[in-house]
Design a protein around this motif. Structure first.
Motif, PDB file in Angstrom:
ATOM      1  N   LEU A 146      11.613   3.439 -10.517  1.00  0.00           N
ATOM      2  CA  LEU A 146      11.206   2.711 -11.724  1.00  0.00           C
ATOM      3  C   LEU A 146       9.685   2.665 -11.847  1.00  0.00           C
ATOM      4  O   LEU A 146       9.129   2.831 -12.933  1.00  0.00           O
ATOM      5  N   GLN A 147       9.013   2.450 -10.722  1.00  0.00           N
ATOM      6  CA  GLN A 147       7.551   2.406 -10.763  1.00  0.00           C
ATOM      7  C   GLN A 147       6.972   3.773 -11.088  1.00  0.00           C
ATOM      8  O   GLN A 147       6.093   3.893 -11.952  1.00  0.00           O
ATOM      9  N   GLY A 148       7.442   4.804 -10.415  1.00  0.00           N
ATOM     10  CA  GLY A 148       6.915   6.140 -10.651  1.00  0.00           C
ATOM     11  C   GLY A 148       7.141   6.622 -12.070  1.00  0.00           C
ATOM     12  O   GLY A 148       6.309   7.338 -12.633  1.00  0.00           O
ATOM     13  N   ASP A 149       8.263   6.218 -12.659  1.00  0.00           N
ATOM     14  CA  ASP A 149       8.562   6.611 -14.041  1.00  0.00           C
ATOM     15  C   ASP A 149       7.867   5.716 -15.059  1.00  0.00           C
ATOM     16  O   ASP A 149       7.926   6.005 -16.260  1.00  0.00           O
ATOM     17  N   GLY A 150       7.276   4.611 -14.587  1.00  0.00           N
ATOM     18  CA  GLY A 150       6.685   3.656 -15.532  1.00  0.00           C
ATOM     19  C   GLY A 150       7.721   3.170 -16.525  1.00  0.00           C
ATOM     20  O   GLY A 150       7.437   2.971 -17.708  1.00  0.00           O
ATOM     21  N   ASP A 151       8.942   2.957 -16.035  1.00  0.00           N
ATOM     22  CA  ASP A 151      10.102   2.682 -16.896  1.00  0.00           C
ATOM     23  C   ASP A 151      10.151   1.197 -17.266  1.00  0.00           C
ATOM     24  O   ASP A 151      10.865   0.399 -16.657  1.00  0.00           O
ATOM     25  N   TYR A 152       9.413   0.838 -18.303  1.00  0.00           N
ATOM     26  CA  TYR A 152       9.328  -0.554 -18.735  1.00  0.00           C
ATOM     27  C   TYR A 152      10.697  -1.104 -19.124  1.00  0.00           C
ATOM     28  O   TYR A 152      11.091  -2.202 -18.713  1.00  0.00           O
ATOM     29  N   ASN A 153      11.448  -0.338 -19.885  1.00  0.00           N
ATOM     30  CA  ASN A 153      12.754  -0.809 -20.342  1.00  0.00           C
ATOM     31  C   ASN A 153      13.733  -0.941 -19.168  1.00  0.00           C
ATOM     32  O   ASN A 153      14.541  -1.873 -19.125  1.00  0.00           O
ATOM     33  N   GLY A 154      13.657  -0.009 -18.221  1.00  0.00           N
ATOM     34  CA  GLY A 154      14.525  -0.094 -17.053  1.00  0.00           C
ATOM     35  C   GLY A 154      14.231  -1.316 -16.201  1.00  0.00           C
ATOM     36  O   GLY A 154      15.149  -1.974 -15.702  1.00  0.00           O
ATOM     37  N   VAL A 155      12.952  -1.640 -16.047  1.00  0.00           N
ATOM     38  CA  VAL A 155      12.582  -2.827 -15.273  1.00  0.00           C
ATOM     39  C   VAL A 155      12.990  -4.096 -16.022  1.00  0.00           C
ATOM     40  O   VAL A 155      13.487  -5.054 -15.415  1.00  0.00           O
ATOM     41  N   ALA A 156      12.789  -4.087 -17.353  1.00  0.00           N
ATOM     42  CA  ALA A 156      13.180  -5.255 -18.143  1.00  0.00           C
ATOM     43  C   ALA A 156      14.683  -5.514 -18.010  1.00  0.00           C
ATOM     44  O   ALA A 156      15.116  -6.679 -17.904  1.00  0.00           O
ATOM     45  N   GLU A 157      15.474  -4.456 -17.985  1.00  0.00           N
ATOM     46  CA  GLU A 157      16.921  -4.613 -17.819  1.00  0.00           C
ATOM     47  C   GLU A 157      17.258  -5.146 -16.429  1.00  0.00           C
ATOM     48  O   GLU A 157      18.128  -6.015 -16.270  1.00  0.00           O
ATOM     49  N   LEU A 158      16.561  -4.635 -15.407  1.00  0.00           N
ATOM     50  CA  LEU A 158      16.782  -5.113 -14.041  1.00  0.00           C
ATOM     51  C   LEU A 158      16.476  -6.600 -13.929  1.00  0.00           C
ATOM     52  O   LEU A 158      17.256  -7.370 -13.337  1.00  0.00           O
ATOM     53  N   VAL A 159      15.373  -7.023 -14.512  1.00  0.00           N
ATOM     54  CA  VAL A 159      14.987  -8.437 -14.479  1.00  0.00           C
ATOM     55  C   VAL A 159      15.999  -9.285 -15.234  1.00  0.00           C
ATOM     56  O   VAL A 159      16.401 -10.362 -14.775  1.00  0.00           O
ATOM     57  N   GLY A 219       0.798  -1.221   0.000  1.00  0.00           N
ATOM     58  CA  GLY A 219       0.000   0.000   0.000  1.00  0.00           C
ATOM     59  C   GLY A 219       0.829   1.268   0.000  1.00  0.00           C
ATOM     60  O   GLY A 219       0.275   2.368  -0.106  1.00  0.00           O
ATOM     61  N   LEU A 220       2.144   1.146   0.132  1.00  0.00           N
ATOM     62  CA  LEU A 220       3.018   2.319   0.139  1.00  0.00           C
ATOM     63  C   LEU A 220       3.567   2.586  -1.262  1.00  0.00           C
ATOM     64  O   LEU A 220       3.406   1.794  -2.180  1.00  0.00           O
ATOM     65  N   GLY A 221       4.238   3.720  -1.395  1.00  0.00           N
ATOM     66  CA  GLY A 221       4.826   4.049  -2.695  1.00  0.00           C
ATOM     67  C   GLY A 221       3.828   4.748  -3.589  1.00  0.00           C
ATOM     68  O   GLY A 221       3.122   5.660  -3.171  1.00  0.00           O
ATOM     69  N   ILE A 222       3.739   4.275  -4.820  1.00  0.00           N
ATOM     70  CA  ILE A 222       2.947   5.001  -5.815  1.00  0.00           C
ATOM     71  C   ILE A 222       2.191   4.011  -6.692  1.00  0.00           C
ATOM     72  O   ILE A 222       2.694   2.929  -7.004  1.00  0.00           O
ATOM     73  N   LYS A 223       0.967   4.350  -7.034  1.00  0.00           N
ATOM     74  CA  LYS A 223       0.125   3.487  -7.865  1.00  0.00           C
ATOM     75  C   LYS A 223      -0.013   4.009  -9.290  1.00  0.00           C
ATOM     76  O   LYS A 223      -0.322   3.250 -10.205  1.00  0.00           O
ATOM     77  N   ASN A 224       0.188   5.306  -9.475  1.00  0.00           N
ATOM     78  CA  ASN A 224       0.070   5.931 -10.793  1.00  0.00           C
ATOM     79  C   ASN A 224       1.390   6.584 -11.183  1.00  0.00           C
ATOM     80  O   ASN A 224       2.055   7.206 -10.354  1.00  0.00           O
ATOM     81  N   THR A 225       1.773   6.431 -12.435  1.00  0.00           N
ATOM     82  CA  THR A 225       3.050   6.985 -12.892  1.00  0.00           C
ATOM     83  C   THR A 225       3.017   8.511 -12.860  1.00  0.00           C
ATOM     84  O   THR A 225       1.947   9.133 -12.851  1.00  0.00           O
ATOM     85  N   LEU A 226       4.207   9.097 -12.847  1.00  0.00           N
ATOM     86  CA  LEU A 226       4.323  10.550 -12.759  1.00  0.00           C
ATOM     87  C   LEU A 226       4.343  11.234 -14.120  1.00  0.00           C
ATOM     88  O   LEU A 226       4.383  12.460 -14.191  1.00  0.00           O
ATOM     89  N   ASN A 227       4.335  10.445 -15.184  1.00  0.00           N
ATOM     90  CA  ASN A 227       4.514  11.017 -16.526  1.00  0.00           C
ATOM     91  C   ASN A 227       3.410  10.596 -17.486  1.00  0.00           C
ATOM     92  O   ASN A 227       3.647  10.378 -18.675  1.00  0.00           O
ATOM     93  N   ASP A 228       2.202  10.448 -16.958  1.00  0.00           N
ATOM     94  CA  ASP A 228       1.015  10.180 -17.777  1.00  0.00           C
ATOM     95  C   ASP A 228       1.093   8.857 -18.541  1.00  0.00           C
ATOM     96  O   ASP A 228       0.533   8.733 -19.629  1.00  0.00           O
ATOM     97  N   LYS A 229       1.769   7.878 -17.973  1.00  0.00           N
ATOM     98  CA  LYS A 229       1.781   6.537 -18.571  1.00  0.00           C
ATOM     99  C   LYS A 229       0.707   5.632 -17.972  1.00  0.00           C
ATOM    100  O   LYS A 229       0.709   4.427 -18.198  1.00  0.00           O
ATOM    101  N   GLY A 230      -0.181   6.212 -17.175  1.00  0.00           N
ATOM    102  CA  GLY A 230      -1.241   5.423 -16.568  1.00  0.00           C
ATOM    103  C   GLY A 230      -0.801   4.828 -15.247  1.00  0.00           C
ATOM    104  O   GLY A 230       0.095   5.339 -14.574  1.00  0.00           O
ATOM    105  N   THR A 231      -1.456   3.750 -14.858  1.00  0.00           N
ATOM    106  CA  THR A 231      -1.081   3.097 -13.609  1.00  0.00           C
ATOM    107  C   THR A 231       0.272   2.411 -13.763  1.00  0.00           C
ATOM    108  O   THR A 231       0.708   2.095 -14.871  1.00  0.00           O
TER     109      THR A 231
END
Length: 554
Positions: free
Chosen positions: A504-517, A384-396
């Motif tokens: 990463l979550q706040g930026d909705g950074d799909y590529n950054g998360v893919a690299e981390l994984v 429940g902590l952190g952020i649920k919606n991105t900061l750059n209009d990428k949606g949830t």
């Protein structure tokens, strides 16, 4: 994307033997009745689960309440069958009839021929890799085809993708696809509502029954959040999206039937009031913690008396944080349910034996059930902590990160849970044991969860964290393959990983998360060798339940 059609010669899977519409690939040789056999090396996997009888004291319940528990178990069995249909695009009973006896129970535990704790590798002959989209999508559908399809509700949590007579994609609502089964389940929930002694619980059951038939689940989620005084609970319906490895959009049917542990629940009440201050203190830039989730967080402990569907597949959940609906979370918060009897089973049968193998002798006494319970509880709180919606209009965050969202969210909950434990302990709010108990138990739990494999969001999250901790020097490994915690470096790693994930979550950074994984979501040869010691020592990977009305004496 590579097509993952089933290769079923000489025997193909046929359509489910039920009234709900299914889309599968059939083989013209499907009339042949050869048995499936274990693939080479699979036999050694058959004993990775240890049995545990799932029961609790029901003597304080009235006769009507006991009847209600029975009805909820009956409804849960329907959820179980629906999950089979979502996970396995074939006929469940035909599969089980054609599996060798020694592998049948393993097939039931995995809800199909793919080993959930071995990266969904097939363990029966005649099957290729499990489709990433399970049976939520046509097996031959590519990501590009889905993304180009102009279909309303294609990314809905409660629709299937199917093909029309022309072979084009179409959506089918769960309420339509599974109408007959959901109508029966709705009737059972309404019968249970008639017996419920708690008014709010009765209202929730009726709204959940309505949701089965309308495909609108938010009203029942809101009602579930308003319950506080009920001794019996049920989490039921299409809830988690972990089964959808293609996009992470589609929810799977599951159920938990629960009996509240009042004494332990009272111990947890005091922690909820600290959540706003913990959100404000997160180790990240202010923009990434600006959301204020609902303040009505509930922390309670329960004994589970029945698991069904997704919750019963492969590794078993020991704590719940729901609802997942971001709008409900922001308005009302979430409920955190600690499944105490299932947690105790995993601690006794798995975590303590793991520590005896992989933790240095002088730190083994720091492995405690209270620390395991607290770490697990605050994992759920941290969702429940952190952020649920991105900061750059990428949606949830969930929609922006797609198939990687679940693994990153589980990683966030783990690391922020430890952060919360640290803060509350140092404030004197969490007073049991010593801080090193929580850190050492946390480390031992990584070994437990890594064994779930990369197909599990929890397993992948633990791989990332283990490798991140290793790079940060959070632990040392001796020549015997035993690990010692470095408290200071582990704390530094905890804070830096928390910041990384929240960003990463706040930026909705799909590529950054893919690299981390891709870089950290792997098991190194050394870690694999250490985990193999656990297998050689006969330590189970997870539990399987002996459960039901007979076990409960109902």
């Amino acid at each position: 994307m590579k097509k993952t059609l089933f290769s079923l010669a000489p025997l193909a899977l046929v359509l489910m033997g039920c009234s709900e519409p299914q889309t599968t690939t059939q083989n013209p040789d499907s009339g042949q009745q050869n048995n499936y056999e274990l693939v080479e090396g699979a036999e050694q996997r058959l004993d990775i689960y240890t049995p545990y009888q799932l029961k609790t004291d029901l003597s304080h319940l009235s006769n009507e309440q006991k009847k209600m528990v029975g009805l909820l178990i009956d409804a849960s069995k329907i959820m179980d069958n629906l999950f089979w249909q979502q996970a396995f695009p074939g006929d469940k009973q035909k599969l089980l009839n054609q599996v060798e006896e020694k592998a049948r129970e393993f097939t039931v535990i995995n809800y199909g021929p793919w080993d959930r704790l071995n990266n969904n590798q097939p363990f029966l002959t005649g099957f290729e890799d499990k489709p990433a989209g399970a049976n939520f999508y046509p097996a031959d559908m590519t990501k590009t085809e889905f993304e180009n399809a102009e279909l309303a509700n294609k990314d809905s949590l409660y629709t299937l993708l199917r093909r029309n007579d022309e072979g084009e994609l179409k959506t089918v609502a769960y309420s339509e696809a599974y109408k007959e089964s959901l109508t029966k389940a709705a009737d059972l929930l309404r019968q249970a509502a008639d017996l419920a002694e708690n008014k709010d619980f009765s209202e929730y059951l009726r709204l959940r029954a309505d949701a089965f038939l309308s495909n609108e689940y938010q009203p029942s989620d809101m009602a579930w959040m308003d319950m506080t005084g009920n001794d019996i609970d049920v989490v039921i319906g299409p809830i988690e999206n972990y089964e959808d490895h293609l996009f992470g959009y589609k929810t799977a049917f599951e159920s938990y039937v629960l009996i509240k542990d009042k004494a332990w629940s009272q111990r947890l009440e005091k922690y909820a009031e600290y959540l706003p201050q913990l959100q404000e203190g997160l180790p990240v830039e202010p923009a990434y913690k600006a959301e204020k989730p609902g303040a009505n967080a509930q922390l309670n402990a329960y004994d589970v008396v029945y698991y069904a569907g997704h919750s019963n597949a492969g590794s078993k959940t020991i704590a719940i944080n729901l609802p997942n609906d971001e709008e409900v979370q922001l308005e009302k918060g979430t409920r955190r349910l600690q499944l105490k009897n299932a947690m105790q089973a995993k601690f006794d049968k798995i975590l303590v034996p793991i520590a005896a193998q992989l933790i240095v002798p002088e730190q083994r006494e720091d492995i405690t059930f209270n620390a395991f319970f607290a770490n697990t509880m605050f994992h759920e709180v941290a969702h429940g902590l952190g952020i649920k919606n991105t900061l750059n209009d990428k949606g949830t965050v969930r929609s922006a990160l797609k198939e990687h969202a679940s693994a990153l969210e589980e990683g966030k909950a783990d690391i922020l849970g430890l952060y919360m434990v640290t803060q509350l302990f140092e404030q004197g709010v969490l007073a049991e044991g010593e801080l090193k108990d929580y850190y050492t138990t946390f480390m031992a739990s990584i070994f437990r969860s890594v064994r779930f494999g990369a197909s599990s969001a929890h397993g992948k999250a633990n791989m990332i964290r283990f490798n991140y901790f290793a790079d940060a020097g959070a632990f040392d490994r001796n020549a015997s393959g035993q690990y010692a915690i470095n408290m200071d470096k582990m704390r530094e790693a905890m804070n830096s990983l928390s910041e990384k994930i929240l960003t990463l979550q706040g930026d909705g950074d799909y590529n950054g998360v893919a690299e981390l994984v891709a870089t950290l979501g792997v098991v190194s040869p050394q870690l694999k060798a250490d985990l193999d010691k656990l297998t050689d020592a006969g330590i189970p990977v997870d539990v399987t339940f002996d459960q039901g009305k007979e076990v409960l004496g109902l």
